[in-house]
Design a protein around this motif. Structure first.
Motif, mmCIF file in Angstrom:
data_model
loop_
_atom_site.group_PDB
_atom_site.id
_atom_site.type_symbol
_atom_site.label_atom_id
_atom_site.label_comp_id
_atom_site.label_asym_id
_atom_site.label_seq_id
_atom_site.Cartn_x
_atom_site.Cartn_y
_atom_site.Cartn_z
ATOM 1 N N SER A 148 0.911 -1.086 0.026
ATOM 2 C CA SER A 148 0.001 0.067 -0.100
ATOM 3 C C SER A 148 0.893 1.197 0.044
ATOM 4 C CB SER A 148 -0.949 0.040 1.406
ATOM 5 O OG SER A 148 -0.259 0.080 2.463
ATOM 6 N N TYR A 149 0.313 2.469 -0.648
ATOM 7 C CA TYR A 149 1.111 3.750 -0.861
ATOM 8 C C TYR A 149 0.110 4.676 -0.483
ATOM 9 C CZ TYR A 149 3.574 0.121 -3.372
ATOM 10 O OH TYR A 149 4.187 -0.983 -3.794
ATOM 11 N N ARG A 150 0.373 5.850 0.072
ATOM 12 C CA ARG A 150 -0.348 7.148 0.328
ATOM 13 C C ARG A 150 0.077 8.171 -0.930
ATOM 14 N NH1 ARG A 150 -0.200 11.695 4.830
ATOM 15 N NH2 ARG A 150 -2.173 11.944 4.908
ATOM 16 N N MET A 151 -0.953 8.359 -1.616
ATOM 17 C CA MET A 151 -0.491 9.076 -2.948
ATOM 18 C C MET A 151 -1.188 10.539 -2.649
ATOM 19 S SD MET A 151 -0.726 6.503 -5.817
ATOM 20 C CE MET A 151 0.091 7.451 -6.715
ATOM 21 N N ARG A 152 -0.383 11.719 -2.803
ATOM 22 C CA ARG A 152 -1.008 13.029 -2.887
ATOM 23 C C ARG A 152 -1.602 13.281 -4.233
ATOM 24 N NH1 ARG A 152 -0.716 17.455 -0.097
ATOM 25 N NH2 ARG A 152 1.012 16.743 1.350
ATOM 26 N N VAL A 153 -3.007 13.768 -4.016
ATOM 27 C CA VAL A 153 -3.654 14.191 -5.422
ATOM 28 C C VAL A 153 -4.028 15.665 -5.399
ATOM 29 C CG1 VAL A 153 -4.553 11.980 -5.555
ATOM 30 C CG2 VAL A 153 -5.819 13.392 -4.258
ATOM 31 N N GLY A 154 -3.722 16.316 -4.164
ATOM 32 C CA GLY A 154 -4.081 17.886 -4.077
ATOM 33 C C GLY A 154 -3.197 18.325 -2.860
ATOM 34 N N TRP A 155 -3.133 19.498 -2.869
ATOM 35 C CA TRP A 155 -2.568 20.462 -1.588
ATOM 36 C C TRP A 155 -3.247 20.777 -0.430
ATOM 37 C CZ3 TRP A 155 1.998 19.335 -2.727
ATOM 38 C CH2 TRP A 155 2.586 19.472 -3.753
ATOM 39 N N GLY A 156 -4.527 20.155 -0.112
ATOM 40 C CA GLY A 156 -5.180 20.073 0.816
ATOM 41 C C GLY A 156 -4.791 19.153 2.021
ATOM 42 N N HIS B 221 -6.503 17.016 3.206
ATOM 43 C CA HIS B 221 -6.877 15.695 3.225
ATOM 44 C C HIS B 221 -6.888 15.225 1.782
ATOM 45 C CE1 HIS B 221 -8.384 16.131 7.139
ATOM 46 N NE2 HIS B 221 -8.865 17.394 6.829
ATOM 47 N N ASP B 222 -5.886 15.706 1.071
ATOM 48 C CA ASP B 222 -5.923 15.191 -0.353
ATOM 49 C C ASP B 222 -5.002 14.154 -0.757
ATOM 50 O OD1 ASP B 222 -7.873 17.338 -1.123
ATOM 51 O OD2 ASP B 222 -6.328 18.822 -1.777
ATOM 52 N N PHE B 223 -5.498 13.176 -0.150
ATOM 53 C CA PHE B 223 -4.676 11.913 -0.375
ATOM 54 C C PHE B 223 -5.502 10.713 -0.804
ATOM 55 C CE2 PHE B 223 -1.914 14.332 2.587
ATOM 56 C CZ PHE B 223 -0.744 14.223 2.124
ATOM 57 N N ILE B 224 -4.992 9.596 -1.487
ATOM 58 C CA ILE B 224 -5.758 8.494 -1.853
ATOM 59 C C ILE B 224 -4.641 7.385 -1.319
ATOM 60 C CG2 ILE B 224 -7.110 9.030 -3.419
ATOM 61 C CD1 ILE B 224 -5.483 7.821 -5.402
ATOM 62 N N LYS B 225 -5.387 6.297 -0.862
ATOM 63 C CA LYS B 225 -4.465 4.979 -0.751
ATOM 64 C C LYS B 225 -4.454 4.103 -1.606
ATOM 65 C CE LYS B 225 -2.419 3.169 3.072
ATOM 66 N NZ LYS B 225 -1.554 3.660 4.266
ATOM 67 N N LEU B 226 -3.407 3.644 -2.117
ATOM 68 C CA LEU B 226 -3.352 2.756 -3.218
ATOM 69 C C LEU B 226 -2.834 1.322 -2.961
ATOM 70 C CD1 LEU B 226 -3.173 2.388 -6.252
ATOM 71 C CD2 LEU B 226 -0.871 2.881 -6.456
ATOM 72 N N HIS B 227 -3.591 0.399 -3.306
ATOM 73 C CA HIS B 227 -3.278 -0.949 -2.750
ATOM 74 C C HIS B 227 -3.023 -1.984 -3.707
ATOM 75 C CE1 HIS B 227 -4.892 -0.211 1.585
ATOM 76 N NE2 HIS B 227 -5.728 0.708 1.001
ATOM 77 N N ARG B 228 -1.931 -2.730 -3.560
ATOM 78 C CA ARG B 228 -1.860 -3.918 -4.591
ATOM 79 C C ARG B 228 -1.627 -5.156 -3.774
ATOM 80 N NH1 ARG B 228 3.146 -5.442 -8.620
ATOM 81 N NH2 ARG B 228 1.965 -6.646 -9.739
ATOM 82 N N VAL B 229 -2.333 -6.221 -4.172
ATOM 83 C CA VAL B 229 -2.352 -7.384 -3.629
ATOM 84 C C VAL B 229 -1.719 -8.394 -4.520
ATOM 85 C CG1 VAL B 229 -3.445 -9.496 -2.429
ATOM 86 C CG2 VAL B 229 -4.163 -7.163 -1.930
ATOM 87 N N VAL B 230 -0.792 -9.135 -4.337
ATOM 88 C CA VAL B 230 -0.060 -9.809 -5.448
ATOM 89 C C VAL B 230 0.562 -11.081 -5.063
ATOM 90 C CG1 VAL B 230 2.244 -8.527 -5.319
ATOM 91 C CG2 VAL B 230 1.835 -9.535 -7.379
ATOM 92 N N LYS B 231 0.419 -12.238 -5.732
ATOM 93 C CA LYS B 231 1.242 -13.375 -5.445
ATOM 94 C C LYS B 231 2.689 -13.120 -5.971
ATOM 95 C CE LYS B 231 0.523 -18.399 -5.863
ATOM 96 N NZ LYS B 231 -0.229 -18.763 -4.776
ATOM 97 N N GLU B 232 3.730 -13.858 -4.925
ATOM 98 C CA GLU B 232 4.846 -13.613 -5.377
ATOM 99 C C GLU B 232 5.764 -14.907 -5.406
ATOM 100 O OE1 GLU B 232 5.816 -9.439 -3.040
ATOM 101 O OE2 GLU B 232 5.942 -11.207 -1.796
ATOM 102 N N ARG B 233 6.677 -14.981 -6.169
ATOM 103 C CA ARG B 233 7.667 -15.988 -6.203
ATOM 104 C C ARG B 233 8.436 -16.157 -5.095
ATOM 105 N NH1 ARG B 233 8.760 -13.895 -11.428
ATOM 106 N NH2 ARG B 233 10.848 -12.999 -10.408
ATOM 107 N N ARG B 234 8.922 -15.167 -4.636
ATOM 108 C CA ARG B 234 9.562 -14.775 -3.406
ATOM 109 C C ARG B 234 9.433 -13.591 -2.995
ATOM 110 N NH1 ARG B 234 13.603 -14.824 -7.368
ATOM 111 N NH2 ARG B 234 14.980 -13.018 -7.314
#
Length: 124
Positions: free
Chosen positions: A95-103, A105-118
């Motif tokens: 997961s990552y916190r991404m700024r989408v504006g200068w306010g 509360h102008d953030f979104i949370k990006l999630h990625r769920v992935v299967k890994e070899r290692r």
């Protein structure tokens, strides 16, 4: 008589309540008044920054611009708080916190769920 009064009130509400305020995007970061910046960020640079923050291997078939790094001014401060959580079955949640504006509360949370070899090596 009631219909006439209701019609007058409805028309008055339309005239007063339907004003048009022009929306504009902030062009300067209020946290740093010395350099004007826009909120727009290059998607390729952002993707490269996420790959670097996550420690993933780059796909040799995909060419990213050499300038696309975490320290790229287009991405600097836009992507923060990278986290990785191991889940059962060789699965990881990033997961990552991404700024989408200068306010504040102008953030979104990006999630990625992935299967890994290692660890840190997603399956293609």
């Amino acid at each position: 008589m009631r219909c006439f009064i209701a019609s007058i009130l409805f028309l008055a509400l339309l005239v007063v309540g339907c004003s048009h305020d022009e929306l504009t995007q902030p062009t300067q970061n209020p946290l740093d008044q010395s350099t004007p910046q826009t909120v727009d960020s290059d998607a390729t640079a952002a993707a490269a920054a996420i790959v670097q923050l996550s420690g993933w291997e780059l796909d040799p078939e995909v060419a990213l611009p050499e300038s696309a790094t975490v320290s790229d001014p287009k991405c600097l401060g836009f992507i923060t708080d990278p986290t990785r959580e191991e889940l059962p079955g060789n699965v990881a949640h990033y997961s990552y916190r991404m700024r989408v504006g200068w306010g504040p509360h102008d953030f979104i949370k990006l999630h990625r769920v992935v299967k890994e070899r290692r660890p840190y090596r997603p399956i293609r």
